[in-house]
Enzyme design. Structure first.
Site, PDB file in Angstrom:
ATOM      1  CE  LYS A  59     -39.045 -60.683 -36.852  1.00  0.00           C
ATOM      2  NZ  LYS A  59     -40.169 -59.840 -37.329  1.00  0.00           N
ATOM      3  CB  SER A  84     -34.342 -60.534 -44.613  1.00  0.00           C
ATOM      4  OG  SER A  84     -34.457 -60.058 -43.277  1.00  0.00           O
ATOM      5  CD  GLU A 206     -35.628 -47.459 -37.887  1.00  0.00           C
ATOM      6  OE1 GLU A 206     -36.361 -48.067 -38.682  1.00  0.00           O
ATOM      7  OE2 GLU A 206     -35.502 -46.221 -37.874  1.00  0.00           O
ATOM      8  CB  SER A 305     -33.906 -58.899 -31.278  1.00  0.00           C
ATOM      9  OG  SER A 305     -32.844 -58.505 -32.141  1.00  0.00           O
TER      10      SER A 305
END
Length: 315
Positions: A59, A84, A206, A305
């Site tokens: 990120k 979050s 997901e 990730s």
């Protein structure tokens, strides 16, 4: 494959520019081979270890790309973000490195270790009464009141381009790779990867409890869901971003989902076999491959990730 319909808004050149822009501030994370996964799947598997990235996830790439494009007036007014967890930490660290004041709006049920890390980077955290459904609204109200620039978590060209540098590094280092698998939350990483690895098979994964992206991909329209209950806190989004979806529906091979029980088992197995600390969202790609939800016939890179793990999950 053809270029996405919004190619005039963002393309590979933007990702290359982002890579040059953020290079002094981030790690070029390792692309590690995994004998255990390769033997299990019958193809060569390498893991792109964004769990070893600064702030513990990919990120910071998008956050830094966005903040570096703010003018001096905007920097003086500060930034506000909503997240979050991992985007919160990425923006907080990017802001600290650039001397920018950051306010981060986080839902009350955010993982506490991620909240603490965000504060430790120097950001002001706003949580009172905030939910996954209201965090965007609260952040934009703060921005309107203070003049701070909003740094969205995924539905933004700067964020997509920054996230796309992960895929760019993979294909530069391993041009033989034929497939890339990445977690899917709001779609920043998946859409950026699809752009940077165009011409290869790109998959998104997901948690089954939060499979709005899978539903959207199947139906051809963006589907919104209630706040999902899943251990993959990085994928607790209510819907995929508009910009992200326009790219994903055109360039991504498939979007699948895995149950939390499979995800947790895979997380533990992956940590045991690879010796890497990873969080549940980061294990989504591995889980999809070992469970057979995604089948590949050639070399595959899995984007791990992030590594901001709530160790209570392992108890």
């Amino acid at each position: 494959m053809s270029s996405p319909n919004i190619s005039s808004a963002i393309d590979l050149a933007d990702i290359r520019a982002a890579a040059a822009r953020i290079r002094p501030y981030i790690h070029r994370t390792p692309l590690l081979g995994s004998r255990s996964l390769s033997d299990r799947l019958g193809v060569e598997v390498r893991l792109k270890c964004e769990n070893l990235q600064r702030a513990g996830s990919f990120k910071i790439r998008g956050a830094m790309n966005a903040l570096l494009q703010l003018d001096e007036t905007q920097r003086r007014r500060g930034v506000v973000a909503f997240s979050s967890g991992n985007h919160a930490q990425g923006v907080a660290l990017a802001a600290r490195l650039l001397g920018v004041q950051a306010t981060i709006v986080m839902p009350e049920n955010s993982v506490q270790t991620k909240v603490e890390a965000t504060r430790a980077y120097g950001a002001e955290v706003v949580q009172g009464g905030v939910t996954a459904a209201t965090r965007d609204t609260v952040a934009r109200e703060i921005a309107e009141r203070t003049g701070a620039a909003v740094v969205p978590p995924f539905d933004d060209e700067r964020i997509i381009a920054g996230a796309g540098t992960v895929g760019l590094e993979i294909v530069e280092e391993w041009p033989e790779v034929s497939a890339l698998v990445t977690p899917l939350g709001g779609g920043g990483l998946l859409s950026g990867t699809a752009l940077s690895a165009a011409g290869r098979d790109v998959y998104g994964v997901e948690p089954a409890a939060g499979n709005d992206g899978e539903q959207s991909f199947r139906s051809g329209r963006i589907v919104s869901i209630d706040p999902p209950k899943t251990i993959a806190d990085g994928a607790r989004t209510l819907s995929i971003g508009n910009r992200n979806f326009a790219i994903i529906r055109e360039l991504v091979r498939d979007v699948v989902s895995v149950d939390d029980d499979i995800l947790l088992d895979t997380l533990k197995w992956a940590m045991y076999r690879t010796k890497l600390v990873i969080e549940p969202t980061a294990a989504l790609g591995i889980a999809a491959l070992v469970s057979g939800k995604i089948k590949v016939s050639g070399p595959v890179a899995v984007i791990v990730s992030g590594g901001n793990l709530d160790f209570g999950l392992l108890c």
